[in-house]
Structures are given as C-alpha cells and as structure tokens.
Design a protein around this motif. Structure first.
Motif, PDB file in Angstrom:
ATOM      1  N   LEU A  65      -8.231  -4.293  10.968  1.00  9.90           N
ATOM      2  CA  LEU A  65      -7.690  -4.599   9.871  1.00  9.90           C
ATOM      3  C   LEU A  65      -7.768  -4.332   8.568  1.00  9.90           C
ATOM      4  CD1 LEU A  65      -6.974  -8.250  11.094  1.00  9.90           C
ATOM      5  CD2 LEU A  65      -5.495  -6.227  11.585  1.00  9.90           C
ATOM      6  N   VAL A  66      -8.984  -3.868   8.049  1.00 11.73           N
ATOM      7  CA  VAL A  66      -9.390  -3.511   6.849  1.00 11.73           C
ATOM      8  C   VAL A  66      -9.385  -1.999   6.755  1.00 11.73           C
ATOM      9  CG1 VAL A  66     -10.982  -5.463   6.310  1.00 11.73           C
ATOM     10  CG2 VAL A  66     -11.795  -3.130   6.703  1.00 11.73           C
ATOM     11  N   GLY A  67      -9.357  -1.078   7.680  1.00 12.27           N
ATOM     12  CA  GLY A  67      -9.172  -0.180   7.737  1.00 12.27           C
ATOM     13  C   GLY A  67      -7.861   0.797   7.136  1.00 12.27           C
ATOM     14  N   ASP A  68      -6.571  -0.290   7.154  1.00  8.08           N
ATOM     15  CA  ASP A  68      -5.444   0.024   6.986  1.00  8.08           C
ATOM     16  C   ASP A  68      -4.601  -0.567   5.723  1.00  8.08           C
ATOM     17  OD1 ASP A  68      -2.907  -0.901   6.515  1.00  8.08           O
ATOM     18  OD2 ASP A  68      -2.064   0.243   8.986  1.00  8.08           O
ATOM     19  N   ALA A  69      -4.064   0.031   4.214  1.00 14.55           N
ATOM     20  CA  ALA A  69      -3.985  -0.090   3.264  1.00 14.55           C
ATOM     21  C   ALA A  69      -3.337  -1.118   3.192  1.00 14.55           C
ATOM     22  CB  ALA A  69      -3.738   0.472   2.803  1.00 14.55           C
ATOM     23  N   GLY A  70      -2.084  -0.872   4.377  1.00 16.48           N
ATOM     24  CA  GLY A  70      -0.566  -2.007   3.791  1.00 16.48           C
ATOM     25  C   GLY A  70      -1.763  -3.353   4.424  1.00 16.48           C
ATOM     26  N   LEU A  71      -2.361  -3.216   5.572  1.00 18.12           N
ATOM     27  CA  LEU A  71      -2.851  -4.970   6.444  1.00 18.12           C
ATOM     28  C   LEU A  71      -3.571  -5.171   5.621  1.00 18.12           C
ATOM     29  CD1 LEU A  71      -2.812  -3.706  10.079  1.00 18.12           C
ATOM     30  CD2 LEU A  71      -0.922  -5.746   8.869  1.00 18.12           C
ATOM     31  N   ARG A  72      -5.083  -4.433   4.560  1.00 15.90           N
ATOM     32  CA  ARG A  72      -5.708  -4.930   3.426  1.00 15.90           C
ATOM     33  C   ARG A  72      -5.187  -5.270   2.593  1.00 15.90           C
ATOM     34  NH1 ARG A  72      -8.309  -0.079   3.667  1.00 15.90           N
ATOM     35  NH2 ARG A  72      -7.192   0.303   1.863  1.00 15.90           N
ATOM     36  N   THR A  73      -3.524  -5.721   2.312  1.00 13.89           N
ATOM     37  CA  THR A  73      -3.127  -6.133   0.958  1.00 13.89           C
ATOM     38  C   THR A  73      -2.613  -7.274   1.831  1.00 13.89           C
ATOM     39  OG1 THR A  73      -1.425  -5.162   1.346  1.00 13.89           O
ATOM     40  CG2 THR A  73      -3.241  -3.840  -0.243  1.00 13.89           C
ATOM     41  N   SER A  74      -2.902  -7.657   2.478  1.00 10.12           N
ATOM     42  CA  SER A  74      -2.218  -9.175   3.085  1.00 10.12           C
ATOM     43  C   SER A  74      -2.880 -10.159   2.628  1.00 10.12           C
ATOM     44  CB  SER A  74      -2.117  -9.380   4.792  1.00 10.12           C
ATOM     45  OG  SER A  74      -1.991 -10.443   5.026  1.00 10.12           O
ATOM     46  N   LEU A  75      -2.343 -11.682   2.300  1.00 10.29           N
ATOM     47  CA  LEU A  75      -2.541 -12.747   1.931  1.00 10.29           C
ATOM     48  C   LEU A  75      -3.286 -13.255   3.068  1.00 10.29           C
ATOM     49  CD1 LEU A  75      -0.093 -14.515  -1.203  1.00 10.29           C
ATOM     50  CD2 LEU A  75      -2.440 -12.878  -1.452  1.00 10.29           C
ATOM     51  N   SER A  76      -2.668 -12.898   3.523  1.00  6.15           N
ATOM     52  CA  SER A  76      -3.815 -13.539   5.176  1.00  6.15           C
ATOM     53  C   SER A  76      -5.193 -13.654   5.413  1.00  6.15           C
ATOM     54  CB  SER A  76      -2.216 -13.304   6.481  1.00  6.15           C
ATOM     55  OG  SER A  76      -1.722 -13.722   6.584  1.00  6.15           O
ATOM     56  N   LEU A  77      -5.197 -12.127   5.729  1.00  4.10           N
ATOM     57  CA  LEU A  77      -6.454 -11.517   5.775  1.00  4.10           C
ATOM     58  C   LEU A  77      -7.561 -11.860   4.122  1.00  4.10           C
ATOM     59  CD1 LEU A  77      -8.372  -9.542   7.457  1.00  4.10           C
ATOM     60  CD2 LEU A  77      -7.739  -7.846   5.895  1.00  4.10           C
ATOM     61  N   GLN A  78      -6.512 -11.937   3.055  1.00  2.00           N
ATOM     62  CA  GLN A  78      -7.661 -12.173   1.950  1.00  2.00           C
ATOM     63  C   GLN A  78      -8.173 -13.736   1.943  1.00  2.00           C
ATOM     64  OE1 GLN A  78      -5.630 -10.652  -1.242  1.00  2.00           O
ATOM     65  NE2 GLN A  78      -5.470  -9.386  -0.411  1.00  2.00           N
ATOM     66  N   ALA A  79      -7.525 -14.388   2.893  1.00  2.00           N
ATOM     67  CA  ALA A  79      -7.851 -16.007   3.234  1.00  2.00           C
ATOM     68  C   ALA A  79      -8.702 -15.571   4.071  1.00  2.00           C
ATOM     69  CB  ALA A  79      -6.586 -16.726   3.291  1.00  2.00           C
ATOM     70  N   PHE A  80      -8.302 -14.723   4.906  1.00  2.00           N
ATOM     71  CA  PHE A  80      -9.744 -15.169   6.027  1.00  2.00           C
ATOM     72  C   PHE A  80     -10.686 -14.836   5.673  1.00  2.00           C
ATOM     73  CE2 PHE A  80     -11.630 -12.822   9.660  1.00  2.00           C
ATOM     74  CZ  PHE A  80     -11.855 -13.145  10.620  1.00  2.00           C
ATOM     75  N   LEU A  81     -11.472 -14.290   4.430  1.00  2.00           N
ATOM     76  CA  LEU A  81     -12.529 -12.864   4.519  1.00  2.00           C
ATOM     77  C   LEU A  81     -12.501 -13.902   3.190  1.00  2.00           C
ATOM     78  CD1 LEU A  81     -11.427  -9.504   5.254  1.00  2.00           C
ATOM     79  CD2 LEU A  81     -12.906 -10.975   6.804  1.00  2.00           C
ATOM     80  N   GLU A  82     -12.345 -15.016   2.723  1.00  2.00           N
ATOM     81  CA  GLU A  82     -12.194 -15.299   1.677  1.00  2.00           C
ATOM     82  C   GLU A  82     -12.909 -15.015   0.426  1.00  2.00           C
ATOM     83  OE1 GLU A  82     -15.443 -18.872   2.263  1.00  2.00           O
ATOM     84  OE2 GLU A  82     -14.302 -19.361   4.290  1.00  2.00           O
ATOM     85  N   LEU A  83     -11.313 -14.533  -0.358  1.00  5.56           N
ATOM     86  CA  LEU A  83     -11.443 -12.723  -0.774  1.00  5.56           C
ATOM     87  C   LEU A  83     -10.542 -13.956  -2.135  1.00  5.56           C
ATOM     88  CD1 LEU A  83     -11.136  -9.947   0.526  1.00  5.56           C
ATOM     89  CD2 LEU A  83     -13.098 -10.548  -0.034  1.00  5.56           C
ATOM     90  N   GLY A  84     -10.113 -14.587  -2.552  1.00  8.63           N
ATOM     91  CA  GLY A  84      -9.166 -15.046  -3.053  1.00  8.63           C
ATOM     92  C   GLY A  84     -10.099 -15.911  -4.210  1.00  8.63           C
ATOM     93  N   ALA A  85     -10.786 -15.733  -4.784  1.00  9.44           N
ATOM     94  CA  ALA A  85     -11.486 -16.619  -5.083  1.00  9.44           C
ATOM     95  C   ALA A  85     -12.420 -14.844  -6.420  1.00  9.44           C
ATOM     96  CB  ALA A  85     -12.839 -17.414  -5.310  1.00  9.44           C
ATOM     97  N   LEU A  86     -12.315 -14.087  -5.424  1.00  6.60           N
ATOM     98  CA  LEU A  86     -13.212 -12.699  -5.817  1.00  6.60           C
ATOM     99  C   LEU A  86     -11.920 -11.418  -6.904  1.00  6.60           C
ATOM    100  CD1 LEU A  86     -15.084 -11.513  -2.592  1.00  6.60           C
ATOM    101  CD2 LEU A  86     -16.270 -12.111  -5.085  1.00  6.60           C
TER     102      LEU A  86
END
Length: 158
Positions: free
Chosen positions: A115-136
């Motif tokens: 997932l994180v190796g794919d540039a398109g999937l890495r920008t997904s809000l679902s993945l960002q929320a799963f990894l708790e990147l929102g505040a960052l």
C-alpha cells in the motif's frame, strides 16, 4: 504553491508540520510485532504498526479486522483491483497460535508495504486515516461508515 500547515503548539514547544508531499513521500509503515491482548476470558491478536514519515516515528496498534475494513474501503475506490495487494484471509479462532499470529504479521507487513509503496494508494484518505496521519499533514480524516440508501434518501429530501 504548496504551503506548509501552521505549526502546532504542544506545551511550550512548537511542532512544525511537514508538507503533505514531504510526509507522503517519506512514508514508511511496517507491521513489526504481534501482541496477545486479553479482556476477561476473551483474547485476540493485535499488531504493532511502526509509522515513519518526515523524520517522525510512532507506533500504532491495529487488529486484523481494521486491516479488513481498510481493504474494503480501498476496494471501493476507483483504483484498478490489480493495484491492491492481496490481504491474507481470515482464519477460525481455533487456529490462532503464536506461530499463526507471526505468519499473519508477516503477511500484513507485506500488504502494508504494498500500500505505502504505491504512490496512488499512498494518497488515499482511507490509508492516511488508518495510519493516523491526519494531524501530521494538517487534516483530520475521520472515516465513518457509508450512509445507507435510506439515509441518503432522507438527506436529499431536506
């Protein structure tokens, strides 16, 4: 023109947030351990996820069911199915030995790396929320269940 989000104040220390492109470009996430969790007579396996981005590192704890929900959300995107890595299947409770948990940890790590190796999937809000990147990255991505057809009908009538 890409502007960095404003610094956040934590006590007396100002934390400069990274640019979105910087945070996602340096993103690495690994499933590093499996931990047996207990609550009364019930127990389950949880998986520690180490997230590194823009010079920051933190640990999250995720259950297999959270990986399944993430996978379902990513499958709902208009992303070609062949770009999504394979998610290991669910096994009955009786097979959940320590060896099973370690095998699943390795499979979940491979899945997350895909997932994180794919540039398109890495920008997904679902993945960002799963990894708790929102505040960052200066957003608060909150995932709620998709509204039911009756809820959509009600909201369109108002």
């Amino acid at each position: 023109l890409a502007l960095a989000p404003p610094p956040r104040v934590c006590g007396e220390v100002y934390l400069a947030l990274p640019y979105l492109a910087q945070a996602l470009g340096s993103l690495d996430a690994r499933v590093v351990a499996c931990v047996r969790k207990e609550e009364g007579p019930r127990w389950w396996w949880a998986y520690q996820v180490r997230v590194e981005t823009a010079g920051l590192r933190f640990l999250l704890v995720r259950r297999y069911s959270q990986f399944r929900r993430l996978h379902a959300r990513l499958r709902a995107l208009p992303t070609p199915a062949e770009r999504l890595p394979h998610l290991t299947s669910r096994k009955p409770h009786r097979t959940q030995s320590e060896a099973f948990a370690e095998t699943r940890r390795a499979a979940l790590d491979e899945y997350l790396q895909g997932l994180v190796g794919d540039a398109g999937l890495r920008t997904s809000l679902s993945l960002q929320a799963f990894l708790e990147l929102g505040a960052l990255v200066g957003r608060n991505a909150v995932l709620s269940p998709a509204p039911s057809p009756s809820m959509r009908a009600r909201s369109s009538n108002t």
